[in-house]
Design a protein around this motif. Structure first.
Motif, mmCIF file in Angstrom:
data_model
loop_
_atom_site.group_PDB
_atom_site.id
_atom_site.type_symbol
_atom_site.label_atom_id
_atom_site.label_comp_id
_atom_site.label_asym_id
_atom_site.label_seq_id
_atom_site.Cartn_x
_atom_site.Cartn_y
_atom_site.Cartn_z
ATOM 1 N N PRO A 14 51.845 32.317 47.266
ATOM 2 C CA PRO A 14 50.431 32.031 47.004
ATOM 3 C C PRO A 14 49.700 33.199 46.329
ATOM 4 N N LEU A 15 50.073 34.433 46.646
ATOM 5 C CA LEU A 15 49.466 35.585 45.987
ATOM 6 C C LEU A 15 49.821 35.594 44.505
ATOM 7 N N PHE A 16 51.088 35.315 44.172
ATOM 8 C CA PHE A 16 51.496 35.272 42.774
ATOM 9 C C PHE A 16 50.729 34.180 42.022
ATOM 10 N N HIS A 17 50.580 33.009 42.649
ATOM 11 C CA HIS A 17 49.827 31.926 42.012
ATOM 12 C C HIS A 17 48.360 32.313 41.838
ATOM 13 N N TRP A 18 47.783 32.975 42.849
ATOM 14 C CA TRP A 18 46.394 33.419 42.754
ATOM 15 C C TRP A 18 46.237 34.374 41.585
ATOM 16 N N ALA A 19 47.184 35.322 41.452
ATOM 17 C CA ALA A 19 47.113 36.300 40.360
ATOM 18 C C ALA A 19 47.175 35.609 39.001
ATOM 19 N N GLU A 20 48.055 34.637 38.861
ATOM 20 C CA GLU A 20 48.157 33.905 37.595
ATOM 21 C C GLU A 20 46.869 33.137 37.301
ATOM 22 N N LYS A 21 46.319 32.494 38.303
ATOM 23 C CA LYS A 21 45.123 31.677 38.134
ATOM 24 C C LYS A 21 43.889 32.513 37.809
ATOM 25 N N HIS A 22 43.751 33.680 38.441
ATOM 26 C CA HIS A 22 42.520 34.451 38.332
ATOM 27 C C HIS A 22 42.637 35.705 37.468
ATOM 28 N N HIS A 23 43.764 35.868 36.792
ATOM 29 C CA HIS A 23 43.956 37.080 36.004
ATOM 30 C C HIS A 23 42.868 37.268 34.954
ATOM 31 N N GLY A 24 42.490 36.209 34.281
ATOM 32 C CA GLY A 24 41.435 36.295 33.262
ATOM 33 C C GLY A 24 40.114 36.767 33.853
ATOM 34 N N GLU A 25 39.768 36.236 35.013
ATOM 35 C CA GLU A 25 38.527 36.642 35.673
ATOM 36 C C GLU A 25 38.561 38.113 36.070
ATOM 37 N N VAL A 26 39.703 38.561 36.563
ATOM 38 C CA VAL A 26 39.840 39.967 36.964
ATOM 39 C C VAL A 26 39.715 40.864 35.742
ATOM 40 N N LYS A 27 40.368 40.493 34.638
ATOM 41 C CA LYS A 27 40.281 41.296 33.419
ATOM 42 C C LYS A 27 38.850 41.343 32.893
ATOM 43 N N THR A 28 38.145 40.217 32.961
ATOM 44 C CA THR A 28 36.745 40.175 32.524
ATOM 45 C C THR A 28 35.878 41.084 33.388
ATOM 46 N N ALA A 29 36.091 41.032 34.697
ATOM 47 C CA ALA A 29 35.324 41.878 35.612
ATOM 48 C C ALA A 29 35.604 43.357 35.342
ATOM 49 N N ARG A 30 36.850 43.697 35.093
ATOM 50 C CA ARG A 30 37.198 45.094 34.797
ATOM 51 C C ARG A 30 36.498 45.572 33.528
ATOM 52 N N ALA A 31 36.503 44.716 32.498
ATOM 53 C CA ALA A 31 35.891 45.095 31.226
ATOM 54 C C ALA A 31 34.378 45.255 31.373
ATOM 55 N N ALA A 32 33.766 44.466 32.251
ATOM 56 C CA ALA A 32 32.315 44.503 32.420
ATOM 57 C C ALA A 32 31.862 45.587 33.399
ATOM 58 N N TYR A 33 32.777 46.154 34.142
ATOM 59 C CA TYR A 33 32.417 47.116 35.186
ATOM 60 C C TYR A 33 31.869 48.408 34.586
ATOM 61 N N VAL A 34 30.737 48.817 35.128
ATOM 62 C CA VAL A 34 30.150 50.094 34.752
ATOM 63 C C VAL A 34 30.141 50.943 36.016
ATOM 64 N N PRO A 35 30.903 52.041 36.024
ATOM 65 C CA PRO A 35 30.956 52.835 37.246
ATOM 66 C C PRO A 35 29.594 53.460 37.550
ATOM 67 N N PRO A 36 29.254 53.561 38.825
ATOM 68 C CA PRO A 36 27.973 54.184 39.176
ATOM 69 C C PRO A 36 28.007 55.671 38.823
ATOM 70 N N GLU A 37 26.851 56.198 38.579
ATOM 71 C CA GLU A 37 26.786 57.627 38.280
ATOM 72 C C GLU A 37 27.200 58.401 39.509
ATOM 73 N N SER A 38 27.936 59.436 39.285
ATOM 74 C CA SER A 38 28.429 60.249 40.397
ATOM 75 C C SER A 38 27.267 60.969 41.065
ATOM 76 N N SER A 39 27.287 60.963 42.386
ATOM 77 C CA SER A 39 26.243 61.665 43.136
ATOM 78 C C SER A 39 26.705 63.043 43.572
ATOM 79 N N LEU A 40 27.850 63.467 43.055
ATOM 80 C CA LEU A 40 28.381 64.797 43.440
ATOM 81 C C LEU A 40 27.761 65.899 42.659
#
Length: 129
Positions: A103-129
């Motif tokens: 089921p994990l392999f099937h989930w990865a195949e089904k949602h891979h596009g969504e994960v890639k889209t989320a990664r591309a859209a992600y803006v890391p927060p500014e570091s507070s260090l």
């Protein structure tokens, strides 16, 4: 669905004995699940397995196979020939793990596009260090 994992102090006896952490540490690496999934097709020789996985080095495949064998997920059979013929096969324990992972392999195949889209859209927060 909720899983209840209490917080565990790093290095504590509970952290060292936690079955979930112990198993996930071993199969959660980059290659173990791919090797197990590939062996779900049947018994394979080292070179066939390497070719089927693709981008894994010979050294890393050998190390991954040793770990999976040590954990009882695969067996290694050596035939007395020149050069030696070695075959790898899933054990019953390995097959039972794959039943849960399918089921994990099937989930990865089904949602891979969504994960890639989320990664591309992600803006890391500014570091507070």
């Amino acid at each position: 669905m909720q899983l209840n994992f209490p917080p565990v102090e790093k290095g504590s006896d509970h952290a060292l004995e936690c079955p979930v952490r112990d198993v996930l540490d071993r199969i959660g690496d980059r290659w173990s699940l791919l090797v197990l999934a590939t062996l779900s097709r049947g018994t394979m020789r080292f070179t066939v397995l390497k070719r089927a996985v693709g981008d894994i080095s010979q050294r890393m495949l050998a190390q991954t196979l040793r770990t999976l064998e040590q954990d009882g997920l695969i067996t290694r059979k050596v035939y007395p020939s020149i050069p030696p013929k070695v075959e790898y096969t899933l054990t019953g324990l390995g097959e039972s793990l794959l039943e849960i992972l399918v089921p994990l392999f099937h989930w990865a195949e089904k949602h891979h596009g969504e994960v890639k889209t989320a990664r591309a859209a992600y803006v890391p927060p500014e570091s507070s260090l």
